[in-house]
Design a protein around this motif. Sequence first.
Motif, mmCIF file in Angstrom:
data_model
loop_
_atom_site.group_PDB
_atom_site.id
_atom_site.type_symbol
_atom_site.label_atom_id
_atom_site.label_comp_id
_atom_site.label_asym_id
_atom_site.label_seq_id
_atom_site.Cartn_x
_atom_site.Cartn_y
_atom_site.Cartn_z
ATOM 1 N N ASP A 68 -6.112 -1.906 7.403
ATOM 2 C CA ASP A 68 -4.949 -1.348 8.093
ATOM 3 C C ASP A 68 -5.439 -0.328 9.116
ATOM 4 O O ASP A 68 -5.461 0.875 8.849
ATOM 5 C CB ASP A 68 -4.052 -0.688 7.035
ATOM 6 C CG ASP A 68 -2.650 -0.382 7.532
ATOM 7 O OD1 ASP A 68 -2.172 -1.085 8.433
ATOM 8 O OD2 ASP A 68 -2.026 0.557 6.987
ATOM 9 N N LEU B 99 -0.929 3.307 14.653
ATOM 10 C CA LEU B 99 -2.385 3.100 14.575
ATOM 11 C C LEU B 99 -2.971 2.785 15.951
ATOM 12 O O LEU B 99 -4.067 3.228 16.283
ATOM 13 C CB LEU B 99 -2.712 1.960 13.588
ATOM 14 C CG LEU B 99 -2.385 2.243 12.114
ATOM 15 C CD1 LEU B 99 -2.534 0.981 11.265
ATOM 16 C CD2 LEU B 99 -3.272 3.352 11.567
ATOM 17 N N ALA C 275 1.579 -2.611 1.573
ATOM 18 C CA ALA C 275 1.129 -1.737 2.666
ATOM 19 C C ALA C 275 1.397 -0.282 2.305
ATOM 20 O O ALA C 275 1.949 0.016 1.242
ATOM 21 C CB ALA C 275 1.853 -2.117 3.948
ATOM 22 N N ARG D 271 -2.405 4.290 -0.351
ATOM 23 C CA ARG D 271 -2.886 5.671 -0.176
ATOM 24 C C ARG D 271 -4.136 6.020 -0.973
ATOM 25 O O ARG D 271 -4.787 7.010 -0.709
ATOM 26 C CB ARG D 271 -1.770 6.646 -0.552
ATOM 27 C CG ARG D 271 -0.533 6.528 0.328
ATOM 28 C CD ARG D 271 -0.774 7.128 1.713
ATOM 29 N NE ARG D 271 0.344 6.848 2.604
ATOM 30 C CZ ARG D 271 1.535 7.440 2.523
ATOM 31 N NH1 ARG D 271 1.764 8.349 1.612
ATOM 32 N NH2 ARG D 271 2.494 7.112 3.381
#
Length: 215
Positions: A6, A31, A163, A166
């Motif tokens: 990611d 991002l 998604a 963490r």
Amino acid sequence: MKLFLDTAEVEEIKLAAATGLIDGITTNPSLIAKSGRNFEEVVKEITTIVDGPISAEVISTETDAMLKEGRALAKIHENITVKLPMIEASMPVVKQLTAEGIKTNVTLVFSVNQALLAAKAGATFVSPFVGRLDDIGENGMNLVGDIVHLFNNYGFKTQILAASIRHPHHIYQAAEAGSHIATLPYGIFEKLFNHPLTDKGLAQFLEDWKSVPKT
Ligand code: G3P
């Protein structure tokens, strides 16, 4: 379970891809902004590093504009997956792009009902955001498990892409929940390899090897 990275940082992608363990890439507007690079240029470069689905997100929020944008993104490379937000206007776009053989990833999914609608529209991937639910005191991984259950009930082909990952625990929890894919930042990918007992054991092996008579 497949692992996607990611990120839009190509140096991170190169490092992770060199392990042979990365099955795809997800990006999002935040991002891309963080990379400080031109969107199309960075996405094109990613296609030369990873041979797998690469999510590139539309920024329009109206059906016709999203369709146009999605088709343009898909033209960049055959591995581009068009990422669309989980809003009502995206659903006809998902249906149409799917009919045209273009992969889609419905993102910003925070409920089972949203996942159901995306799957009914024919999305290739649906992205529940685990960490952001944890952030507001909910259990994000429970959502992943609930979507797995729902998709199994009805035989939906849509793949679940966990998604907003963490920490390393999220990865094995996603696997235990039966998620098809988890997409993770490079820093967390690196952490998956580590265990202090591995380091300790390796140091001991190498130390002991020094006393083995050499010919
Ligand atoms: O790419 C979408 C998602 O993974 C974002 O994660 O950490 O910004 O909630 P995060």
